[in-house]
Design a protein around this motif. Structure first.
Motif, short mmCIF file in Angstrom:
data_model
loop_
_atom_site.label_atom_id
_atom_site.label_comp_id
_atom_site.label_asym_id
_atom_site.label_seq_id
_atom_site.Cartn_x
_atom_site.Cartn_y
_atom_site.Cartn_z
N GLY A 131 0.81 -1.21 0.00
CA GLY A 131 0.00 0.00 0.00
C GLY A 131 0.84 1.26 0.00
O GLY A 131 1.97 1.28 -0.51
N TYR A 132 0.27 2.31 0.61
CA TYR A 132 0.91 3.62 0.64
C TYR A 132 0.88 4.17 2.06
O TYR A 132 -0.12 4.07 2.76
CB TYR A 132 0.18 4.59 -0.30
CG TYR A 132 0.18 4.14 -1.73
CD1 TYR A 132 1.20 4.51 -2.61
CD2 TYR A 132 -0.85 3.32 -2.22
CE1 TYR A 132 1.20 4.08 -3.93
CE2 TYR A 132 -0.86 2.90 -3.54
CZ TYR A 132 0.16 3.27 -4.39
OH TYR A 132 0.17 2.85 -5.69
N LEU A 133 2.01 4.75 2.45
CA LEU A 133 2.13 5.37 3.77
C LEU A 133 2.28 6.87 3.61
O LEU A 133 3.13 7.35 2.86
CB LEU A 133 3.36 4.80 4.51
CG LEU A 133 3.80 5.56 5.77
CD1 LEU A 133 2.71 5.55 6.83
CD2 LEU A 133 5.09 4.96 6.32
N PHE A 170 5.65 10.56 1.40
CA PHE A 170 4.67 9.65 0.80
C PHE A 170 5.42 8.44 0.29
O PHE A 170 6.32 8.56 -0.56
CB PHE A 170 3.93 10.37 -0.33
CG PHE A 170 2.78 9.58 -0.89
CD1 PHE A 170 1.65 9.32 -0.13
CD2 PHE A 170 2.81 9.10 -2.19
CE1 PHE A 170 0.58 8.62 -0.65
CE2 PHE A 170 1.75 8.40 -2.72
CZ PHE A 170 0.63 8.15 -1.94
N ILE A 171 5.08 7.26 0.79
CA ILE A 171 5.87 6.05 0.55
C ILE A 171 4.99 4.97 -0.08
O ILE A 171 3.90 4.68 0.41
CB ILE A 171 6.46 5.51 1.87
CG1 ILE A 171 7.36 6.58 2.52
CG2 ILE A 171 7.23 4.22 1.65
CD1 ILE A 171 7.66 6.32 3.97
N VAL A 196 -2.18 4.08 4.76
CA VAL A 196 -1.89 4.22 6.19
C VAL A 196 -1.36 5.62 6.42
O VAL A 196 -0.55 6.12 5.63
CB VAL A 196 -0.84 3.19 6.66
CG1 VAL A 196 -0.58 3.34 8.15
CG2 VAL A 196 -1.30 1.77 6.35
N GLY A 197 -1.82 6.27 7.50
CA GLY A 197 -1.32 7.59 7.85
C GLY A 197 -0.69 7.57 9.23
O GLY A 197 -1.25 6.96 10.15
N ASN A 198 0.46 8.22 9.39
CA ASN A 198 1.05 8.30 10.73
C ASN A 198 1.67 9.67 10.97
O ASN A 198 1.83 10.47 10.05
CB ASN A 198 2.04 7.16 10.98
CG ASN A 198 3.46 7.48 10.56
OD1 ASN A 198 3.69 7.90 9.43
ND2 ASN A 198 4.39 7.27 11.45
N VAL A 254 -5.13 4.58 10.60
CA VAL A 254 -4.23 5.44 11.37
C VAL A 254 -3.24 4.58 12.14
O VAL A 254 -3.63 3.64 12.84
CB VAL A 254 -5.01 6.33 12.35
CG1 VAL A 254 -4.07 7.14 13.23
CG2 VAL A 254 -5.97 7.24 11.59
N SER A 255 -1.96 4.89 12.01
CA SER A 255 -0.93 4.19 12.77
C SER A 255 -0.36 5.12 13.84
O SER A 255 -0.02 6.27 13.55
CB SER A 255 0.20 3.72 11.85
OG SER A 255 1.32 3.29 12.61
#
Length: 497
Positions: A129-131, A141-142, A200-202, A283-284
């Motif tokens: 996915g994308y982080l 943005f990963i 995923v967002g952190n 959310v992480s």
């Protein structure tokens, strides 16, 4: 068993964390922080003021004494690279070392990306996915797959510097959203964002967003990590915050930001949701610190990545177990019984993860009350910090632990979580609770006497034949005590031989 200290000097605070380390596992045992508006000061003056330096130094001296009290074996100390924008930063780093013996490493953005990613993949079980990692002064943005970073891009605005344009004028909320969207469009020229991807967002921005979103959605669980927010709830959250007074924003419980930073954080979140057409984002709560600890403490990477849930349970259990613990044996017997009784319980494989949690941590409630450990196991499991499972799976596992003693189960408690759980889950926790209770009974002597079971169904009865490695008299006696509950749930008599 050793202790590890992590000292962070970043844009907004100086923070000390102390971990207990054992067999490659970690447990946070102390955490202190002191706020400093270091980033704003450096950007305004390109210097660290003498007063700020002295105050930070005094805090670090106190932290050094705490480190000595805890007999720490290793210290990790790192600073945000914004420090390098202060012309006098080298002298300050030397001064810290001369007064405390603490040597700070200044992290570059590539290292921030690596450590944040490392932390996130150990907090949420998405393999692809994308982080989106939001920092005070930039956004990373990963894109990742099979737990490997494929590519990463950086946008040079974050939750603090987005608030003002290049001329120092404050941006409105909509202007902030539009600016971030324009940067995402530039970023996506070199990035093929796949549809229906996991996001995923952190970072503090997403943590604040998740906390407010839970209030808007009236979410019944007080769990931040792996809370999944739909685009509908995102928009409701943004509308709510935009519609209340600035003074009230800063008073929202659990938010460690001022009102303007909350608004800029939500602007970033909304821009990504809208521009990338995100339907749901997890959310992480993982942090840069967690990534550094993961990288430092030696647990084989392949072990962590292959089974995040197993690694997480093992980490929890490492600091719970004692010389008499038989939790792994109960866990293994629970899985054996689940397979042998499949024709009876008729539950899909989805319930394996909740069973693994409840089987491994079946007696974790003894920390609170030995005689009612099943009841108190609910909270210890739910708030254990176990990763690699959804909130629903974790909640089911907690209820399975309770259902080892059916007298502890309350339908009123169950109804609190009706928006997360299903009718099928209600049937499952009762059946799995009996399976875990039986697995515990078949390990009553705390030794592996019964290594396997084979079940035969004969009319209204089930014959459970034990494969043994010793005298199973005690285990069979304890197992037969479960027979009345077994009959209530499975509608068949139980005979163990």
């Amino acid at each position: 068993m050793e202790n590890l200290a992590v000292i962070e000097l970043n844009e907004s605070m100086v923070k000390l964390s102390i971990f207990k380390v054992s067999s490659g596992r970690t447990l946070l045992i102390e955490e202190k922080s002191q706020p400093f508006k270091l980033g704003e000061e450096i950007l305004q003056e390109e210097l660290l003021r003498p007063k700020t330096k002295n105050e930070i130094l005094e805090v670090l001296k106190i932290y050094r004494k705490m480190i000595e009290t805890y007999k720490v074996n290793q210290i990790l100390a790192y600073a945000s690279n914004i420090l390098t924008q202060a012309r006098n930063y080298r002298g300050f780093i030397d001064e810290i070392y001369n007064n405390t013996g603490v040597s700070f490493t200044i992290l570059q953005n590539e290292e921030v990306i690596k450590y944040n990613y490392n932390a996130v993949v150990n907090s949420i079980g998405n393999s692809k996915g994308y982080l989106i990692n939001v920092n005070p002064y930039n956004i990373n943005f990963i894109k990742y797959n099979r737990r490997t970073i494929l590519s990463s891009f950086t946008i040079s605005v974050g939750s603090l510097n987005l608030r003002f344009d290049e001329n120092g004028n404050p941006r409105s909320f909509d202007e902030m959203v539009d600016y971030v969207k324009s940067q995402i469009r530039l970023l996506c020229i070199g990035l093929d964002v796949e549809p229906e991807s996991a996001f995923v967002g952190n970072g503090k921005a997403f943590l604040a967003f998740g906390k407010i979103a839970k209030k808007i959605a009236r979410y019944p669980l007080d769990l931040d990590n792996n809370y999944c927010v739909s685009s509908k709830i995102m928009n409701q959250t943004v509308d709510f915050v935009k519609g209340i007074d600035t003074e009230k924003i800063s008073k929202i419980k659990g938010i460690d930001m001022d009102a303007t930073e909350v608004l800029s954080s939500l602007a970033i979140v909304k821009a990504f949701y809208d521009e990338l057409e995100i339907n749901e984002l997890a959310v992480s709560t993982a942090s840069l610190r967690d990534g550094m600890v993961h990288a430092t403490v030696s647990v084989p990477a392949q072990e962590k990545f292959n089974d995040l849930l197993a690694n997480s349970i093992d980490n929890y259990y490492e600091f719970y177990k004692d010389e008499y613990s038989n939790n792994f044996n109960v866990y293994q017997m629970s899985i054996i019984l689940f397979k042998q009784l499949k024709v009876m319980h008729k539950l899909p494989r989805y319930y394996i993860k909740p069973l693994r949690i409840a089987g491994y941590l079946y007696n974790t409630g003894t920390r609170i009350n030995y005689n009612q450990y099943e009841k108190y196991g609910f909270d210890t499991i739910l708030y254990s910090g176990i990763t690699g499972v959804s909130h629903r799976e974790l909640l089911i596992g907690a209820f399975v632990c309770v259902c080892q003693n059916m007298d502890n189960f309350s339908l009123n408690d169950w109804i609190k979580y009706k928006d997360i759980l299903t009718d099928e889950d209600l049937d499952a926790v009762r059946k799995l609770g009996i399976i875990v209770k039986l697995a515990s009974a078949l390990n009553a002597s705390k030794k592996v006497v019964i290594t396997d079971v084979v079940c035969d169904i004969l009319g209204d009865s089930i014959i459970m034949k034990t494969v043994v490695n010793g005298d199973p008299t005690f285990e069979i006696m304890e197992g037969m005590k479960v027979a009345p509950d077994y009959k209530k749930v499975f509608k068949k008599s139980l005979q163990i031989i």
